[in-house]
Write a protein that holds these residues in place. Structure first.
Motif, short mmCIF file in Angstrom:
data_model
loop_
_atom_site.label_atom_id
_atom_site.label_comp_id
_atom_site.label_asym_id
_atom_site.label_seq_id
_atom_site.Cartn_x
_atom_site.Cartn_y
_atom_site.Cartn_z
N VAL A 147 0.86 -1.18 0.00
CA VAL A 147 0.00 0.00 0.00
C VAL A 147 0.90 1.24 0.00
CG1 VAL A 147 -1.89 1.21 1.17
CG2 VAL A 147 -1.70 -1.29 1.36
N SER A 148 0.58 2.18 -0.85
CA SER A 148 1.40 3.39 -0.95
C SER A 148 1.31 4.22 0.33
CB SER A 148 0.93 4.25 -2.14
OG SER A 148 -0.42 4.64 -1.96
N ASP A 149 2.25 5.10 0.51
CA ASP A 149 2.30 5.91 1.73
C ASP A 149 1.04 6.75 1.92
OD1 ASP A 149 4.80 4.91 2.29
OD2 ASP A 149 5.89 6.62 1.47
N ASP A 150 0.42 7.18 0.83
CA ASP A 150 -0.79 7.99 0.97
C ASP A 150 -2.05 7.13 1.12
OD1 ASP A 150 -1.21 7.00 -1.57
OD2 ASP A 150 -1.24 8.95 -2.58
N GLY A 151 -1.89 5.79 1.12
CA GLY A 151 -3.01 4.89 1.35
C GLY A 151 -3.96 4.75 0.16
N LYS A 152 -3.59 5.27 -1.00
CA LYS A 152 -4.51 5.30 -2.14
C LYS A 152 -4.20 4.27 -3.23
CE LYS A 152 -5.71 9.39 -3.65
NZ LYS A 152 -5.62 10.82 -4.09
N THR A 153 -3.01 3.70 -3.20
CA THR A 153 -2.64 2.75 -4.26
C THR A 153 -2.27 1.40 -3.66
OG1 THR A 153 -1.81 4.55 -5.65
CG2 THR A 153 -1.12 2.32 -6.22
N TYR A 154 -2.96 0.37 -4.11
CA TYR A 154 -2.70 -1.01 -3.68
C TYR A 154 -2.09 -1.76 -4.86
CZ TYR A 154 -5.55 -0.49 0.56
OH TYR A 154 -6.04 -0.12 1.79
N THR A 155 -0.95 -2.39 -4.63
CA THR A 155 -0.31 -3.18 -5.67
C THR A 155 -0.28 -4.64 -5.23
OG1 THR A 155 1.06 -1.27 -6.25
CG2 THR A 155 1.73 -3.41 -7.13
N PHE A 156 -1.04 -5.47 -5.95
CA PHE A 156 -1.19 -6.88 -5.59
C PHE A 156 -0.30 -7.74 -6.48
CE2 PHE A 156 -5.13 -4.86 -4.35
CZ PHE A 156 -5.40 -5.43 -3.10
N THR A 210 0.78 -8.72 -11.75
CA THR A 210 0.77 -7.53 -10.90
C THR A 210 -0.43 -6.66 -11.22
OG1 THR A 210 3.20 -7.58 -10.99
CG2 THR A 210 2.16 -5.63 -10.01
N LEU A 211 -1.26 -6.43 -10.21
CA LEU A 211 -2.48 -5.64 -10.36
C LEU A 211 -2.38 -4.39 -9.49
CD1 LEU A 211 -5.46 -5.66 -11.53
CD2 LEU A 211 -6.14 -6.59 -9.30
N GLU A 212 -2.64 -3.24 -10.09
CA GLU A 212 -2.58 -1.98 -9.36
C GLU A 212 -3.99 -1.39 -9.27
OE1 GLU A 212 0.56 1.38 -9.84
OE2 GLU A 212 -1.20 2.02 -11.02
N ILE A 213 -4.40 -1.10 -8.04
CA ILE A 213 -5.72 -0.50 -7.80
C ILE A 213 -5.50 0.87 -7.17
CG2 ILE A 213 -7.97 -0.73 -6.68
CD1 ILE A 213 -7.37 -2.95 -8.70
N THR A 214 -6.07 1.91 -7.78
CA THR A 214 -5.98 3.27 -7.25
C THR A 214 -7.34 3.68 -6.69
OG1 THR A 214 -4.34 3.80 -8.95
CG2 THR A 214 -5.35 5.65 -7.78
N LEU A 215 -7.33 4.14 -5.44
CA LEU A 215 -8.57 4.55 -4.77
C LEU A 215 -8.78 6.05 -4.88
CD1 LEU A 215 -8.34 2.44 -1.47
CD2 LEU A 215 -9.18 1.75 -3.73
N GLU A 216 -10.03 6.46 -4.72
CA GLU A 216 -10.35 7.89 -4.69
C GLU A 216 -9.69 8.56 -3.48
OE1 GLU A 216 -11.93 9.76 -6.75
OE2 GLU A 216 -13.30 8.52 -7.94
N ALA A 217 -9.68 7.83 -2.37
CA ALA A 217 -9.14 8.34 -1.11
C ALA A 217 -8.73 7.13 -0.28
CB ALA A 217 -10.19 9.17 -0.38
N PRO A 218 -7.91 7.31 0.75
CA PRO A 218 -7.57 6.17 1.61
C PRO A 218 -8.84 5.51 2.15
CG PRO A 218 -6.25 8.09 2.17
CD PRO A 218 -7.28 8.56 1.20
N ASN A 219 -8.85 4.18 2.19
CA ASN A 219 -10.04 3.47 2.63
C ASN A 219 -9.61 2.26 3.46
OD1 ASN A 219 -12.32 1.55 2.59
ND2 ASN A 219 -13.27 3.07 1.26
N VAL A 220 -9.78 2.39 4.78
CA VAL A 220 -9.33 1.36 5.72
C VAL A 220 -10.02 0.02 5.48
CG1 VAL A 220 -9.26 0.75 8.17
CG2 VAL A 220 -8.68 3.07 7.46
N SER A 221 -11.25 0.05 4.96
CA SER A 221 -12.02 -1.19 4.81
C SER A 221 -11.86 -1.84 3.43
CB SER A 221 -13.51 -0.92 5.07
OG SER A 221 -14.03 -0.05 4.09
N PHE A 222 -11.00 -1.30 2.58
CA PHE A 222 -10.94 -1.78 1.19
C PHE A 222 -10.67 -3.28 1.08
CE2 PHE A 222 -8.52 -2.45 -2.82
CZ PHE A 222 -9.58 -2.26 -3.69
N LEU A 223 -9.71 -3.79 1.85
CA LEU A 223 -9.41 -5.23 1.77
C LEU A 223 -10.60 -6.07 2.19
CD1 LEU A 223 -5.72 -5.39 3.05
CD2 LEU A 223 -6.52 -5.69 0.70
N ASN A 224 -11.34 -5.61 3.21
CA ASN A 224 -12.54 -6.33 3.62
C ASN A 224 -13.59 -6.33 2.51
OD1 ASN A 224 -11.78 -7.20 6.15
ND2 ASN A 224 -12.57 -5.41 7.20
N VAL A 225 -13.74 -5.19 1.84
CA VAL A 225 -14.72 -5.07 0.76
C VAL A 225 -14.46 -6.11 -0.31
CG1 VAL A 225 -15.59 -3.59 -1.09
CG2 VAL A 225 -15.11 -2.60 1.16
#
Length: 525
Positions: A79-88, A153-168
């Motif tokens: 997860v990026s430092d700003d919490g907005k990009t997840y790289t799987f 490698t999959l990159e997901i960019t969020l609108e804003a940090p989202n603590v529940s994203f992995l649960n979703v």
């Protein structure tokens, strides 16, 4: 000749001894109750679809024994430092049931398909934390922030940090689609012979509205953990018939819930199980219809109901009376359960109910209360609950309400259209986070169905959606639930549970509070 016959018999006996019990097929027998709405991950959006889907397909992550998001098709992520990009990082050995490799492109294709306006997926809103997803789903934007950097490698960019994203994204609706198969045959998901999956099981047979057979998927990346050979699903919607099938050995487990009439009979049986489920039964007031535009009158109707009596004497299924909306079972960053920390936000109080009714009627200049109709779905359980509440209002408030029974499809259409004055409702979490419960009452939510809008509530819930600090986010949600009960556009009756019978020789089935079961680790002795 005799020696040859004896030798042949000996070989047969030895073969039977060695291959019989040791290699006997291990088959779990379950009841899905009815035909899945769809086995397409983008379309199956209810429990009768989720339970099969959760075992046929697999997303990047899946819930573990602690009900937390754990690695699945993705072996790791950053997860990026700003919490907005997840790289799987996907597993190199992840395969579809036809032997094709599972790639990051399959996830891009699957998630984008779910969000495409023409798909009209009921699950699409779950993906709205992804950058551009909402606009794309509404046909107003370019591709959302879902990108394959390479095959694994999959990159997901969020609108804003989202603590529940992995649960979703543990929800089965976030499974990939085999792009090659889906493009070649758009109806691939409708028959067993064309169905392709990437989860612990594959779909071997499907007699529509009758039964399904799942078999262990030999191409699954973790096939060594799958200890059973097959799952046979019946589709029997009558709970009493299902119970008899369990008794005669045709089922290894009954569906949940058991009928209330059976609860007292089986609650002390060694096979009986009672586990929590994240969600509950509640009532909605239409705040745009008299007399429920008045907060005090809403509170009067809420406080006059005795939840404890209803779960003990009416529903009789070992359920927990509810005095808040968010179900138990969600643990915050401080280690506390949300429900326990938020506490009781209402309590049965005949005296307080009478006082609120008198104040509300005075404020509205009512000499007599406008007629009230409670609408419910046409089934025996809803009818019993509605009749019990009707009696409570008569005894506590001196108010006679009318009851209206409506067939389910018509009921939901009328409730969505704000045509019902006072109606039963239910909610089951789509993923393991209290935000999912509270977002239902945002002013612009299609799930609201009360006409109630509170700017302060909306602000708190929306802040929680993008708050990167887990504890601050938790506190915002706690504040929001209190506002919901200060205004009382809804009131709860009980939290759901899962009560069922399970044979003693069956173990390892994971039942998550969010509802669907995981059969990956099932064992049959």
């Amino acid at each position: 000749m005799k020696q040859k016959l004896l030798a042949a018999c000996l070989v047969t006996v030895l073969a039977t001894t060695l291959s019989g019990p040791a290699l006997a097929e291990k088959v779990l027998r379950l009841n899905n109750t009815e035909e899945p709405t769809s086995l397409h991950p983008a379309a199956g959006f209810n429990l009768i679809s989720w339970e099969p889907l959760n075992n046929l397909v697999e997303g990047l992550v899946r819930l573990d024994e602690q009900h937390l998001a754990a690695p699945a098709t993705a072996e790791s992520w950053q997860v990026s430092d700003d919490g907005k990009t997840y790289t799987f990082k996907l597993r190199a050995n992840a395969r579809w049931s036809n032997g094709d490799p599972v790639t990051a492109h399959d996830f891009v294709y699957g998630w984008t398909h779910m969000l495409a306006p023409e798909t009209a997926s009921p699950a699409a809103f779950l993906a709205y934390p992804i950058a551009g997803a909402k606009a794309f789903n509404e046909g107003k934007g370019l591709d959302p922030g879902i990108r394959a950097l390479d095959d694994h490698t999959l990159e997901i960019t969020l609108e804003a940090p989202n603590v529940s994203f992995l649960n979703v994204i543990t929800n089965p609706n976030f499974a990939p689609l085999n792009r090659k198969v889906a493009q070649a045959n758009p109806t691939w998901h409708t028959e067993a012979k064309t169905y392709v999956s990437n989860g612990p099981f594959l779909l071997k047979d499907w007699k529509h509205a009758q039964n399904m057979r799942f078999e262990k998927n030999p191409h699954y990346w973790d096939a060594a953990s799958v200890q059973i050979d097959a799952v046979d699903f019946a589709m029997v919607n009558d709970p009493n018939t299902s119970y008899q099938m369990y008794r005669t050995g045709e089922l290894d487990m009954t569906p949940s819930p058991l009928p209330s009439a059976l609860y007292d009979k089986v609650k002390d049986h060694k096979d009986f199980r009672n586990v929590p489920q994240a969600g509950g039964y509640f009532f909605r007031f239409n705040t745009r219809m008299p007399p429920f535009q008045n907060t005090d009158i809403r509170k009067a109707f809420a406080l006059a109901v005795n939840q404890e009596d209803i779960v003990k004497y009416v529903t009789k299924q070992g359920r927990q009376a509810a005095y808040g909306f968010v179900a138990p079972g969600f643990t915050g960053p401080n280690g506390k359960d949300f429900r326990e920390e938020s506490g009781h936000l209402l309590s049965t109080s005949p005296e307080a109910a009478k006082q609120h009714l008198a104040k509300g009627m005075a404020d509205e200049n009512y000499q007599t209360l406008p007629p009230v109709t409670l609408s419910y779905i046409n089934n025996p359980s809803d009818r019993k609950i509605a009749e019990a509440i009707q009696n409570m209002y008569r005894e506590t408030l001196g108010v006679d309400i009318q009851l209206q029974s409506i067939e389910s499809k018509v009921f939901y259409a009328k409730q969505r259209g704000l045509e019902l004055q006072f109606s039963r409702s239910s909610f089951v979490n789509d993923y393991a986070d209290p935000y999912n419960s509270l977002e239902s009452f945002l002013g612009n939510s299609s799930m609201n169905r009360t006409g109630w809008v509170n700017p302060e509530y909306d602000s708190l819930v929306n802040q929680a959606n993008t708050e990167p600090d887990a504890q601050k986010r938790w506190d915002l949600l706690l504040q929001a639930e209190k506002i919901l009960f200060d205004d009382m556009p809804i009131f709860p009756l009980f939290f759901y549970n899962q009560i069922y019978l399970q044979k003693e020789n069956i173990s390892g089935i994971l039942r998550h509070p969010v509802g669907y079961i995981d059969l990956k680790y099932t064992q049959i002795k």
